[in-house]
Design a protein around this motif. Sequence first.
Motif, PDB file in Angstrom:
ATOM      1  N   GLU A 256     -38.430  41.876  21.128  1.00 16.55           N
ATOM      2  CA  GLU A 256     -37.128  42.453  21.459  1.00 16.55           C
ATOM      3  C   GLU A 256     -37.230  43.385  22.662  1.00 16.55           C
ATOM      4  OE1 GLU A 256     -33.086  42.814  21.155  1.00 16.55           O
ATOM      5  OE2 GLU A 256     -34.427  41.494  20.015  1.00 16.55           O
ATOM      6  N   GLN A 257     -38.323  44.135  22.761  1.00 15.95           N
ATOM      7  CA  GLN A 257     -38.515  45.041  23.890  1.00 15.95           C
ATOM      8  C   GLN A 257     -38.671  44.260  25.195  1.00 15.95           C
ATOM      9  OE1 GLN A 257     -41.861  47.410  22.716  1.00 15.95           O
ATOM     10  NE2 GLN A 257     -40.593  48.934  21.661  1.00 15.95           N
ATOM     11  N   VAL A 258     -39.371  43.139  25.125  1.00 22.80           N
ATOM     12  CA  VAL A 258     -39.547  42.315  26.321  1.00 22.80           C
ATOM     13  C   VAL A 258     -38.212  41.740  26.773  1.00 22.80           C
ATOM     14  CG1 VAL A 258     -40.591  40.209  27.223  1.00 22.80           C
ATOM     15  CG2 VAL A 258     -41.949  41.774  25.822  1.00 22.80           C
ATOM     16  N   LYS A 259     -37.389  41.292  25.832  1.00 19.66           N
ATOM     17  CA  LYS A 259     -36.068  40.767  26.178  1.00 19.66           C
ATOM     18  C   LYS A 259     -35.190  41.855  26.791  1.00 19.66           C
ATOM     19  CE  LYS A 259     -33.928  38.087  23.344  1.00 19.66           C
ATOM     20  NZ  LYS A 259     -33.282  37.585  22.109  1.00 19.66           N
ATOM     21  N   THR A 260     -35.235  43.056  26.203  1.00 23.18           N
ATOM     22  CA  THR A 260     -34.450  44.159  26.741  1.00 23.18           C
ATOM     23  C   THR A 260     -34.930  44.557  28.131  1.00 23.18           C
ATOM     24  OG1 THR A 260     -34.107  44.994  24.495  1.00 23.18           O
ATOM     25  CG2 THR A 260     -33.653  46.504  26.307  1.00 23.18           C
ATOM     26  N   ALA A 261     -36.246  44.490  28.342  1.00 21.24           N
ATOM     27  CA  ALA A 261     -36.799  44.830  29.656  1.00 21.24           C
ATOM     28  C   ALA A 261     -36.279  43.893  30.738  1.00 21.24           C
ATOM     29  CB  ALA A 261     -38.325  44.789  29.605  1.00 21.24           C
ATOM     30  N   ASP A 262     -36.108  42.618  30.398  1.00 27.57           N
ATOM     31  CA  ASP A 262     -35.553  41.671  31.372  1.00 27.57           C
ATOM     32  C   ASP A 262     -34.121  42.035  31.735  1.00 27.57           C
ATOM     33  OD1 ASP A 262     -37.868  40.208  31.514  1.00 27.57           O
ATOM     34  OD2 ASP A 262     -37.292  38.813  29.920  1.00 27.57           O
ATOM     35  N   LEU A 263     -33.328  42.434  30.751  1.00 28.32           N
ATOM     36  CA  LEU A 263     -31.961  42.863  31.024  1.00 28.32           C
ATOM     37  C   LEU A 263     -31.942  44.115  31.899  1.00 28.32           C
ATOM     38  CD1 LEU A 263     -30.179  42.377  27.585  1.00 28.32           C
ATOM     39  CD2 LEU A 263     -29.714  41.123  29.684  1.00 28.32           C
ATOM     40  N   ILE A 264     -32.833  45.053  31.568  1.00 31.07           N
ATOM     41  CA  ILE A 264     -32.877  46.313  32.302  1.00 31.07           C
ATOM     42  C   ILE A 264     -33.256  46.074  33.757  1.00 31.07           C
ATOM     43  CG2 ILE A 264     -34.148  48.492  32.501  1.00 31.07           C
ATOM     44  CD1 ILE A 264     -34.335  48.452  29.432  1.00 31.07           C
ATOM     45  N   LYS A 265     -34.135  45.116  33.993  1.00 32.34           N
ATOM     46  CA  LYS A 265     -34.593  44.832  35.354  1.00 32.34           C
ATOM     47  C   LYS A 265     -33.427  44.513  36.273  1.00 32.34           C
ATOM     48  CE  LYS A 265     -36.573  40.921  35.976  1.00 32.34           C
ATOM     49  NZ  LYS A 265     -37.555  39.826  35.943  1.00 32.34           N
ATOM     50  N   TYR A 266     -32.494  43.719  35.796  1.00 33.68           N
ATOM     51  CA  TYR A 266     -31.332  43.362  36.618  1.00 33.68           C
ATOM     52  C   TYR A 266     -30.272  44.464  36.589  1.00 33.68           C
ATOM     53  CZ  TYR A 266     -33.371  38.696  36.592  1.00 33.68           C
ATOM     54  OH  TYR A 266     -34.224  37.623  36.746  1.00 33.68           O
ATOM     55  N   ALA A 267     -30.157  45.162  35.473  1.00 33.82           N
ATOM     56  CA  ALA A 267     -29.142  46.210  35.368  1.00 33.82           C
ATOM     57  C   ALA A 267     -29.424  47.357  36.335  1.00 33.82           C
ATOM     58  CB  ALA A 267     -29.068  46.735  33.937  1.00 33.82           C
ATOM     59  N   VAL A 268     -30.700  47.724  36.472  1.00 35.73           N
ATOM     60  CA  VAL A 268     -31.025  48.837  37.362  1.00 35.73           C
ATOM     61  C   VAL A 268     -30.767  48.473  38.819  1.00 35.73           C
ATOM     62  CG1 VAL A 268     -32.709  49.852  35.794  1.00 35.73           C
ATOM     63  CG2 VAL A 268     -33.467  48.150  37.457  1.00 35.73           C
ATOM     64  N   MET A 269     -30.893  47.197  39.180  1.00 35.03           N
ATOM     65  CA  MET A 269     -30.561  46.773  40.544  1.00 35.03           C
ATOM     66  C   MET A 269     -29.091  47.031  40.852  1.00 35.03           C
ATOM     67  SD  MET A 269     -32.594  43.150  40.861  1.00 35.03           S
ATOM     68  CE  MET A 269     -34.338  43.009  40.476  1.00 35.03           C
ATOM     69  N   ILE A 270     -28.231  46.705  39.888  1.00 32.68           N
ATOM     70  CA  ILE A 270     -26.799  46.912  40.090  1.00 32.68           C
ATOM     71  C   ILE A 270     -26.469  48.389  40.078  1.00 32.68           C
ATOM     72  CG2 ILE A 270     -24.518  46.454  39.117  1.00 32.68           C
ATOM     73  CD1 ILE A 270     -25.648  43.859  37.998  1.00 32.68           C
ATOM     74  N   VAL A 271     -27.090  49.143  39.178  1.00 35.41           N
ATOM     75  CA  VAL A 271     -26.831  50.580  39.079  1.00 35.41           C
ATOM     76  C   VAL A 271     -27.162  51.281  40.390  1.00 35.41           C
ATOM     77  CG1 VAL A 271     -27.661  52.697  37.988  1.00 35.41           C
ATOM     78  CG2 VAL A 271     -27.074  50.729  36.588  1.00 35.41           C
ATOM     79  N   SER A 272     -28.257  50.885  41.033  1.00 36.43           N
ATOM     80  CA  SER A 272     -28.678  51.565  42.257  1.00 36.43           C
ATOM     81  C   SER A 272     -27.860  51.145  43.470  1.00 36.43           C
ATOM     82  CB  SER A 272     -30.160  51.283  42.518  1.00 36.43           C
ATOM     83  OG  SER A 272     -30.380  49.888  42.694  1.00 36.43           O
ATOM     84  N   ALA A 273     -27.363  49.905  43.488  1.00 36.17           N
ATOM     85  CA  ALA A 273     -26.663  49.396  44.671  1.00 36.17           C
ATOM     86  C   ALA A 273     -25.150  49.539  44.595  1.00 36.17           C
ATOM     87  CB  ALA A 273     -27.016  47.919  44.882  1.00 36.17           C
ATOM     88  N   LEU A 274     -24.587  49.729  43.410  1.00 38.68           N
ATOM     89  CA  LEU A 274     -23.131  49.728  43.245  1.00 38.68           C
ATOM     90  C   LEU A 274     -22.409  50.788  44.085  1.00 38.68           C
ATOM     91  CD1 LEU A 274     -20.785  48.382  41.793  1.00 38.68           C
ATOM     92  CD2 LEU A 274     -21.082  50.016  39.915  1.00 38.68           C
ATOM     93  N   PRO A 275     -22.874  52.039  44.136  1.00 38.60           N
ATOM     94  CA  PRO A 275     -22.150  53.022  44.957  1.00 38.60           C
ATOM     95  C   PRO A 275     -22.052  52.632  46.424  1.00 38.60           C
ATOM     96  CG  PRO A 275     -23.655  54.128  43.455  1.00 38.60           C
ATOM     97  CD  PRO A 275     -23.970  52.667  43.377  1.00 38.60           C
ATOM     98  N   LEU A 276     -23.124  52.071  46.970  1.00 36.23           N
ATOM     99  CA  LEU A 276     -23.095  51.662  48.373  1.00 36.23           C
ATOM    100  C   LEU A 276     -22.149  50.488  48.581  1.00 36.23           C
ATOM    101  CD1 LEU A 276     -26.890  51.897  49.298  1.00 36.23           C
ATOM    102  CD2 LEU A 276     -25.088  53.593  49.626  1.00 36.23           C
TER     103      LEU A 276
END
Length: 298
Positions: A256-276
Amino acid sequence: MGKRGISEKTFDRLNILFVMMIVLVITYPVIFIVSASISDPAAVNTGKMWLWPVDITFDGFKKVFQNEAIWRGYFNTIIYTLVGTAIHLVLLLPASYALSRKELKGKKFLLWFILFTMLFNGGLIPTYLVVKSLGMLDTIWAIVIPGVVGAWSILVARTFFQQSIPDQLVEVAKIDGASDIFIFFRIALPLSAPLIAVMALFHGVSMWNQYFGALIYLSDESKYPLQLVLREILIVNEISGDGTMEGAGTAGSLVEQVKTADLIKYAVMIVSALPLLIIYPFLQKYFVKGVLIGSVKE
């Protein structure tokens, strides 16, 4: 005008095809990352999700935003970006305007001195020693001061002022009794909205995305910018259910942690780029105009 030849029409079609290919190459990764961030990780890993979301879930974003370090990193990055961009403009605009005036004494020497910094620099260790000797380690100034103004920015802004503020306008203003400071604030700056926008955008994006300086100069995690916080999350690659980072859990929760880590990997990309991505459309017209005027001399 006569009819266009077959070769011209073929050339136009090829241009359109080429532009469409570029748009596709740029757009597909963005759509894929957004879809992958809200899709089942199993569907992403097996290739079932290749464009649109599959088995939509927002667990990745929930885990990211439950982490207090994310919000603290957001706040720090906003402060670093605003302060750094403000200092950048305060130093850049007067310097580039002064260098654009013919009456400035020693202008050639100053220009060569600035150009020299484009070719040579002291390197990481001397820069670190300077920052340390000035007592800026573990402070906001270690992030915003080094590299606050670059030679490229000064040259672009100088070219802009040379083209937008003609010598005749300055001479007429001086005949009417205007001082150099009055001309700069009341004439030059109001005509420099495209330049200010593009320089603020360039430096702001650089400040928002930078993490190496923080990695070198900061040791207090409470002062980490967003990009460094996201880097730590991706390296650890595991977040517990309450949003805090911790080591590997039991064997039953590992999958379950590995699956969540995959989701987090893409989520953090959006979180960091969204304001720009939100800010850029409002500055786009100034961005294009500022780059063209500052770089092309007619």
